[in-house]
Design a protein around this motif. Sequence first.
Motif, PDB file in Angstrom:
ATOM      1  N   GLN A  33      18.222  17.338 -19.861  1.00 12.77           N
ATOM      2  CA  GLN A  33      19.219  17.631 -20.887  1.00 12.77           C
ATOM      3  C   GLN A  33      18.955  16.805 -22.137  1.00 12.77           C
ATOM      4  OE1 GLN A  33      23.297  17.097 -19.760  1.00 12.77           O
ATOM      5  NE2 GLN A  33      23.190  18.454 -17.987  1.00 12.77           N
ATOM      6  N   THR A  83      20.617  13.914 -17.738  1.00 13.18           N
ATOM      7  CA  THR A  83      19.691  13.991 -16.618  1.00 13.18           C
ATOM      8  C   THR A  83      19.323  12.575 -16.201  1.00 13.18           C
ATOM      9  OG1 THR A  83      18.829  16.064 -17.508  1.00 13.18           O
ATOM     10  CG2 THR A  83      17.505  14.944 -15.826  1.00 13.18           C
ATOM     11  N   TYR A 155      23.752  25.260 -14.697  1.00 16.65           N
ATOM     12  CA  TYR A 155      23.662  24.776 -16.083  1.00 16.65           C
ATOM     13  C   TYR A 155      23.735  25.937 -17.075  1.00 16.65           C
ATOM     14  CZ  TYR A 155      21.837  22.714 -20.360  1.00 16.65           C
ATOM     15  OH  TYR A 155      21.681  22.315 -21.663  1.00 16.65           O
ATOM     16  N   PHE A 159      27.446  25.195 -18.465  1.00 19.24           N
ATOM     17  CA  PHE A 159      27.408  23.964 -19.254  1.00 19.24           C
ATOM     18  C   PHE A 159      28.294  24.096 -20.491  1.00 19.24           C
ATOM     19  CE2 PHE A 159      25.550  21.099 -22.468  1.00 19.24           C
ATOM     20  CZ  PHE A 159      25.612  19.906 -21.763  1.00 19.24           C
ATOM     21  N   MET A 191      26.838  17.886 -12.164  1.00 22.24           N
ATOM     22  CA  MET A 191      27.141  16.490 -12.455  1.00 22.24           C
ATOM     23  C   MET A 191      27.236  15.631 -11.203  1.00 22.24           C
ATOM     24  SD  MET A 191      29.731  16.244 -15.685  1.00 22.24           S
ATOM     25  CE  MET A 191      31.067  17.186 -14.955  1.00 22.24           C
ATOM     26  N   ASN A 217      22.205  16.674 -13.206  1.00 24.39           N
ATOM     27  CA  ASN A 217      22.150  17.241 -14.556  1.00 24.39           C
ATOM     28  C   ASN A 217      20.752  17.702 -14.959  1.00 24.39           C
ATOM     29  OD1 ASN A 217      24.970  16.855 -15.404  1.00 24.39           O
ATOM     30  ND2 ASN A 217      24.494  14.680 -15.297  1.00 24.39           N
TER      31      ASN A 217
END
Length: 254
Positions: A33, A83, A155, A159, A191, A217
């Motif tokens: 991320q 991440t 994600y 997200f 998460m 993540n």
Amino acid sequence: MLSLIDWDKGTFKTDFFIIEEIFFMAEIIDLSQEIYEGMPMHHSMAPVNIRVHATHEQWAKEINPQTHTPSALRLEMSEHTGTHVDGLNHMGKEFAAQTIDQMPLSMFYTEGICLDLTHKGLQELISVEDIEQAVQIAGLSILQGDTVLLCTDHYRKYFGTDNWDKGPGLTVEATRWLGKQGISAFGVETMSPGIPKLTNQEVHQICGEMGFTHYENLINLHLLIDRGRFRFIGLPLKIRGGTGSPVRAVAVFE
């Protein structure tokens, strides 16, 4: 000790041997991320704060500068931002000595596989049977020392939405099963590796007890489906006494 580097040919020449560096021809997929102020964070972790610490104009001692070009930023954030990988000491107080800087680097530089679990919905448990079936469909095996990535596509779907903290998660039994395979780590797009208030605390505890860790993540796992084995790299910062660290996780196909 390196005596000559021929970058055009991707060859490292040393006093003892020559290594043809295959990463010059490798496909590298970013699994990390972006870190930015205001990014979604776990409610228990500090938010990201990024400020300009210094500018090039300040360093040049310009008078009444018309521009303010950052030369250094100040970052305030949790070790568990974006991440990241958890230190074993994050799993419980009985693992306090196993800080992120004391964990062997070989845990973060491994072979990897990615399993398709995209059929799992919000807050749905991932069982041993789910993982075994995904392994069979992929035609792969989980080997000792592997990093096993679990693609739920959470994600891309959620997200930044109200459902971001409601992802699928491992059962206690599935976590212990993964540990029995002798893996270095597993990784998820969510998460948390388990479902909060249901399995997440126990999932962490089992990781500490069995000596393997997990990444949270992750992104772009859908790009790894049906690609077979790859090199996984997720090196943490060397934070003294750290309980985890952001990583620039990548998958390398050589």
